[in-house]
Structures are given as C-alpha cells and as structure tokens.
Design a protein around this motif. Structure first.
Motif, PDB file in Angstrom:
ATOM      1  N   GLY A 187      40.967   2.189  36.433  1.00 35.82           N
ATOM      2  CA  GLY A 187      42.397   2.179  36.151  1.00 35.82           C
ATOM      3  C   GLY A 187      43.214   2.360  37.399  1.00 35.82           C
ATOM      4  N   SER A 188      44.309   3.080  37.271  1.00 34.50           N
ATOM      5  CA  SER A 188      45.205   3.345  38.384  1.00 34.50           C
ATOM      6  C   SER A 188      45.585   4.813  38.374  1.00 34.50           C
ATOM      7  CB  SER A 188      46.476   2.488  38.273  1.00 34.50           C
ATOM      8  OG  SER A 188      47.452   2.896  39.211  1.00 34.50           O
ATOM      9  N   LEU A 189      45.699   5.388  39.572  1.00 33.38           N
ATOM     10  CA  LEU A 189      46.117   6.779  39.691  1.00 33.38           C
ATOM     11  C   LEU A 189      47.607   6.887  39.994  1.00 33.38           C
ATOM     12  CD1 LEU A 189      43.092   8.347  41.598  1.00 33.38           C
ATOM     13  CD2 LEU A 189      43.467   8.071  39.138  1.00 33.38           C
ATOM     14  N   GLY A 190      48.309   5.798  39.813  1.00 33.43           N
ATOM     15  CA  GLY A 190      49.750   5.774  40.046  1.00 33.43           C
ATOM     16  C   GLY A 190      50.122   4.879  41.196  1.00 33.43           C
ATOM     17  N   CYS A 191      49.309   4.898  42.225  1.00 32.78           N
ATOM     18  CA  CYS A 191      49.506   4.020  43.375  1.00 32.78           C
ATOM     19  C   CYS A 191      48.278   3.141  43.570  1.00 32.78           C
ATOM     20  CB  CYS A 191      49.778   4.855  44.628  1.00 32.78           C
ATOM     21  SG  CYS A 191      49.988   3.860  46.136  1.00 32.78           S
ATOM     22  N   ASN A 192      47.128   3.767  43.699  1.00 32.76           N
ATOM     23  CA  ASN A 192      45.889   3.051  43.986  1.00 32.76           C
ATOM     24  C   ASN A 192      45.017   2.848  42.757  1.00 32.76           C
ATOM     25  OD1 ASN A 192      45.521   2.639  47.069  1.00 32.76           O
ATOM     26  ND2 ASN A 192      46.406   4.695  46.879  1.00 32.76           N
ATOM     27  N   ARG A 193      44.301   1.716  42.761  1.00 32.34           N
ATOM     28  CA  ARG A 193      43.306   1.450  41.747  1.00 32.34           C
ATOM     29  C   ARG A 193      42.101   2.366  41.964  1.00 32.34           C
ATOM     30  NH1 ARG A 193      44.547  -1.403  37.457  1.00 32.34           N
ATOM     31  NH2 ARG A 193      42.348  -2.026  37.323  1.00 32.34           N
ATOM     32  N   VAL A 194      41.407   2.673  40.881  1.00 29.55           N
ATOM     33  CA  VAL A 194      40.261   3.575  40.966  1.00 29.55           C
ATOM     34  C   VAL A 194      39.172   3.125  40.007  1.00 29.55           C
ATOM     35  CG1 VAL A 194      41.122   5.144  39.185  1.00 29.55           C
ATOM     36  CG2 VAL A 194      39.540   6.009  40.931  1.00 29.55           C
ATOM     37  N   ASN A 195      37.923   3.399  40.374  1.00 28.99           N
ATOM     38  CA  ASN A 195      36.810   3.217  39.452  1.00 28.99           C
ATOM     39  C   ASN A 195      35.728   4.214  39.819  1.00 28.99           C
ATOM     40  OD1 ASN A 195      34.574   1.782  41.167  1.00 28.99           O
ATOM     41  ND2 ASN A 195      36.474   0.667  41.621  1.00 28.99           N
ATOM     42  N   ALA A 196      34.959   4.624  38.801  1.00 26.55           N
ATOM     43  CA  ALA A 196      33.913   5.628  39.025  1.00 26.55           C
ATOM     44  C   ALA A 196      32.937   5.588  37.864  1.00 26.55           C
ATOM     45  CB  ALA A 196      34.519   7.026  39.157  1.00 26.55           C
ATOM     46  N   ASP A 197      31.728   6.103  38.113  1.00 23.30           N
ATOM     47  CA  ASP A 197      30.772   6.268  37.025  1.00 23.30           C
ATOM     48  C   ASP A 197      31.309   7.328  36.064  1.00 23.30           C
ATOM     49  OD1 ASP A 197      29.022   4.437  38.146  1.00 23.30           O
ATOM     50  OD2 ASP A 197      27.899   5.968  39.250  1.00 23.30           O
ATOM     51  N   ALA A 198      31.010   7.167  34.776  1.00 26.84           N
ATOM     52  CA  ALA A 198      31.473   8.129  33.773  1.00 26.84           C
ATOM     53  C   ALA A 198      30.408   8.263  32.688  1.00 26.84           C
ATOM     54  CB  ALA A 198      32.793   7.687  33.165  1.00 26.84           C
ATOM     55  N   THR A 199      29.774   9.433  32.639  1.00 26.79           N
ATOM     56  CA  THR A 199      28.740   9.701  31.643  1.00 26.79           C
ATOM     57  C   THR A 199      29.279  10.677  30.609  1.00 26.79           C
ATOM     58  OG1 THR A 199      26.995   9.391  33.309  1.00 26.79           O
ATOM     59  CG2 THR A 199      26.388  10.535  31.269  1.00 26.79           C
ATOM     60  N   VAL A 200      29.367  10.225  29.363  1.00 27.67           N
ATOM     61  CA  VAL A 200      29.935  11.035  28.290  1.00 27.67           C
ATOM     62  C   VAL A 200      28.820  11.681  27.478  1.00 27.67           C
ATOM     63  CG1 VAL A 200      31.420  11.017  26.255  1.00 27.67           C
ATOM     64  CG2 VAL A 200      31.911   9.470  28.173  1.00 27.67           C
ATOM     65  N   ARG A 201      28.945  13.006  27.288  1.00 23.00           N
ATOM     66  CA  ARG A 201      27.911  13.717  26.533  1.00 23.00           C
ATOM     67  C   ARG A 201      28.454  15.035  26.003  1.00 23.00           C
ATOM     68  NH1 ARG A 201      24.577  14.111  30.284  1.00 23.00           N
ATOM     69  NH2 ARG A 201      23.351  12.223  29.873  1.00 23.00           N
ATOM     70  N   ASP A 202      28.340  15.269  24.682  1.00 20.84           N
ATOM     71  CA  ASP A 202      28.650  16.562  24.071  1.00 20.84           C
ATOM     72  C   ASP A 202      30.040  17.104  24.448  1.00 20.84           C
ATOM     73  OD1 ASP A 202      26.108  16.545  22.919  1.00 20.84           O
ATOM     74  OD2 ASP A 202      25.215  17.553  24.653  1.00 20.84           O
ATOM     75  N   GLY A 203      31.045  16.276  24.316  1.00 22.99           N
ATOM     76  CA  GLY A 203      32.403  16.739  24.560  1.00 22.99           C
ATOM     77  C   GLY A 203      32.787  16.867  26.020  1.00 22.99           C
ATOM     78  N   SER A 204      31.970  16.341  26.905  1.00 22.81           N
ATOM     79  CA  SER A 204      32.297  16.396  28.336  1.00 22.81           C
ATOM     80  C   SER A 204      32.015  15.042  28.980  1.00 22.81           C
ATOM     81  CB  SER A 204      31.500  17.488  29.047  1.00 22.81           C
ATOM     82  OG  SER A 204      30.113  17.188  29.034  1.00 22.81           O
ATOM     83  N   ILE A 205      32.622  14.824  30.118  1.00 20.34           N
ATOM     84  CA  ILE A 205      32.445  13.583  30.868  1.00 20.34           C
ATOM     85  C   ILE A 205      32.112  13.938  32.312  1.00 20.34           C
ATOM     86  CG2 ILE A 205      33.467  11.384  31.552  1.00 20.34           C
ATOM     87  CD1 ILE A 205      35.553  11.810  29.339  1.00 20.34           C
ATOM     88  N   THR A 206      30.992  13.461  32.795  1.00 19.95           N
ATOM     89  CA  THR A 206      30.642  13.651  34.201  1.00 19.95           C
ATOM     90  C   THR A 206      31.137  12.446  34.980  1.00 19.95           C
ATOM     91  OG1 THR A 206      28.681  14.944  33.637  1.00 19.95           O
ATOM     92  CG2 THR A 206      28.781  14.015  35.858  1.00 19.95           C
ATOM     93  N   LEU A 207      32.068  12.683  35.904  1.00 15.35           N
ATOM     94  CA  LEU A 207      32.680  11.615  36.687  1.00 15.35           C
ATOM     95  C   LEU A 207      32.099  11.598  38.094  1.00 15.35           C
ATOM     96  CD1 LEU A 207      36.382  12.165  35.601  1.00 15.35           C
ATOM     97  CD2 LEU A 207      34.846  10.347  34.832  1.00 15.35           C
ATOM     98  N   GLY A 208      31.751  10.405  38.554  1.00 14.67           N
ATOM     99  CA  GLY A 208      31.206  10.265  39.891  1.00 14.67           C
ATOM    100  C   GLY A 208      32.285  10.205  40.955  1.00 14.67           C
ATOM    101  N   ALA A 209      31.876   9.904  42.181  1.00 15.39           N
ATOM    102  CA  ALA A 209      32.828   9.776  43.287  1.00 15.39           C
ATOM    103  C   ALA A 209      33.731   8.569  43.039  1.00 15.39           C
ATOM    104  CB  ALA A 209      32.087   9.612  44.599  1.00 15.39           C
ATOM    105  N   PRO A 210      35.053   8.717  43.235  1.00 15.75           N
ATOM    106  CA  PRO A 210      35.967   7.607  42.940  1.00 15.75           C
ATOM    107  C   PRO A 210      35.968   6.559  44.048  1.00 15.75           C
ATOM    108  CG  PRO A 210      37.205   9.477  43.764  1.00 15.75           C
ATOM    109  CD  PRO A 210      35.779   9.932  43.646  1.00 15.75           C
ATOM    110  N   GLY A 211      35.926   5.292  43.658  1.00 19.37           N
ATOM    111  CA  GLY A 211      36.159   4.205  44.586  1.00 19.37           C
ATOM    112  C   GLY A 211      37.611   3.798  44.453  1.00 19.37           C
ATOM    113  N   MET A 212      38.351   3.790  45.568  1.00 17.91           N
ATOM    114  CA  MET A 212      39.794   3.576  45.487  1.00 17.91           C
ATOM    115  C   MET A 212      40.273   2.570  46.516  1.00 17.91           C
ATOM    116  SD  MET A 212      40.987   7.569  45.018  1.00 17.91           S
ATOM    117  CE  MET A 212      42.731   7.115  45.109  1.00 17.91           C
ATOM    118  N   THR A 213      41.379   1.908  46.185  1.00 16.04           N
ATOM    119  CA  THR A 213      42.069   1.087  47.165  1.00 16.04           C
ATOM    120  C   THR A 213      42.792   2.011  48.149  1.00 16.04           C
ATOM    121  OG1 THR A 213      43.959   0.910  45.657  1.00 16.04           O
ATOM    122  CG2 THR A 213      42.326  -0.853  45.577  1.00 16.04           C
TER     123      THR A 213
END
Length: 261
Positions: A187-213
């Motif tokens: 998606g977007s963080l307001g200025c820069n585009r972002v993408n990251a790994d996202a593992t969803v499990r038991d009400g939580s999400i583990t987010l990886g390092a963000p790749g950004m413009t």
C-alpha cells in the motif's frame, strides 16, 4: 473527552421490545422523559449500524467511512459521526425516539468530513425520529422529511480489503491491503509505497522488513509515514470491528484504518 449538548436522538421502528439510545451534536429541542417499549418487525438493539448516508433538503450525502451507531437494550447509544465519537440516552414513543444528554468528542477532521458530520448530527438530533427497519437496513426520518439511512454492519475481511489509515494522520493516500495468497501487505504510508511479508496467525500479524520507494514529501506526511513504519519488523495484534481495523505493535504503535467503501 466528550462535550455535552442538550438534544435528542434516534432509533428503531416496528421491531422488537427495547429501550434504546442515540447521540446528537446539534439542535435545540429538548428530549422527552418517558421511556417506553416499541413493538416492531425487526430488532434494532445490539446491532452495530453503519451510517451510510444522510439526505437533507432532497440532497443525499455519503457519510465518511467509519460512521456508525449502536443501540443497547439498557438505553444507551454510542457511535461515530465519521470523525467524532458520540454517546447518549434515548426514550421511545411508539416507533419514534428522542435523545437525552448527548455528548460528542471535539476532534477536527477535513472540512468535507466535518460538513457531512454536521448534517448527520443535526438529523439525528432533530427530535422524535420515525424509524423503519427491514432486511438489515434502518431508516430514520425527521419531522421535516430528512433521512438517515443505515445498514447492519458486517465485519470487513482482513484480506483483500483496502484499509485507509485514519490514525495516525498520514494523509488521504495512506492505505494497506493484505494478500492471503502471497502472504504480503502492500500500500502507501502517505508518501511512499510499501510492501512487506505478512504472516497472520491467532489474532496477530508478523510483518517483515518494509520495502519502500524513496520519495520525499511535505513534513506532515513524512511524520505520519515515520510513525507507520514502526509497525514493521515485528508482530502486531489486530482486531476488526465492522469496517474498522486496529493494529497494535509490541512497541506501542497503534494504527486505525477503515475499509474503503
């Protein structure tokens, strides 16, 4: 913090037996005192209603994402006009309702949102509102014929929904979308585009390092973006209530977003 105003509110139509509430921010009429039960076709309390639109003087306005109303059997009403939270108490007279002791927060949003919010609060605080509930939809009508239309809120799915960030303030372009198949968020963080790994499990999400413009924007957008980047490289708890997603990281960062309609 809530600000108290003197006004009345809204509610149901022909449906179950209940005593229910609502809150208004504008108006001058004083609420009635007696509480009665109402017999109707569909229950109205215990449901989170999404406020879809308000029609004033023949013109229909779509409400901001996140606008909602909940009526409880104990005579309380709580909700959000689209920017500000509200709460109050109401009494019933047949298929009409009135609000006592309404209160609202004092948050400021964009001019467009505040204009529509003002229309909604005035309509909901217009005295006895006639309520009609059918097939998961609720219509509240003022004495002058203005209407507020609501629908029963279904929780938006985490995956595939475009979640527009509302807090912290990161600009109107800030949004996130989770992809179940790819196991990512983008998606977007307001200025820069972002993408990251996202593992969803038991009400939580583990987010990886963000790749950004690497764009540079105005300071306010960059400040909001900096706050949002704290979600990544860690685990966040999440919850969905209706059209609202809440993300809370282990470092205390809290983000709220609403499903784009």
């Amino acid at each position: 913090m809530y600000r108290q105003k003197h006004q009345q509110r809204m509610t149901l139509t022909a449906a179950a037996v209940l005593v229910v509430p609502l809150a208004a921010a504008c108006g001058s009429e004083k609420a009635g005192t007696g509480s009665t039960t109402a017999e109707a076709a569909e229950p109205v309390t215990g449901i989170r209603w999404t406020i879809d639109s308000v029609t004033v003087d023949g013109t229909t306005h779509r409400t901001p994402g996140g606008a909602h109303l909940t009526l409880d059997e104990d005579g309380r009403a709580t909700g959000n006009y689209g920017c500000n939270l509200f709460r109050g108490r109401v009494s019933f007279d047949g298929d009409r309702i009135r609000l006592d002791d309404p209160e609202t927060t004092l948050k400021a949003c964009s001019e467009k949102i505040m204009d529509v919010e003002s229309l909604v609060s005035r309509a909901l605080g217009d005295g006895g509102l006639k309520a009609e509930a059918h097939d998961g939809r609720l219509t509240l009508t003022t004495a002058s014929g203005d209407t507020v239309r609501l629908s029963e809120t279904k929780d938006s799915p985490l995956y595939g929904t475009k979640w527009t960030v509302t807090s912290p303030a990161a600009g109107p372009r800030a949004h996130l979308t989770f992809d179940e198949k790819e196991g990512t968020v983008a998606g977007s963080l307001g200025c820069n585009r972002v993408n990251a790994d996202a593992t969803v499990r038991d009400g939580s999400i583990t987010l990886g390092a963000p790749g950004m413009t690497r764009m540079v924007c105005e300071d306010s957008l960059m400040d909001g973006e900096k706050a949002l980047t704290k979600l990544f490289n860690g685990t966040v708890s999440y919850g969905i209530e209706g059209q609202t997603l809440t993300l809370t990281s282990e470092n205390g960062t809290s983000v709220r977003a609403v499903a784009q309609r």
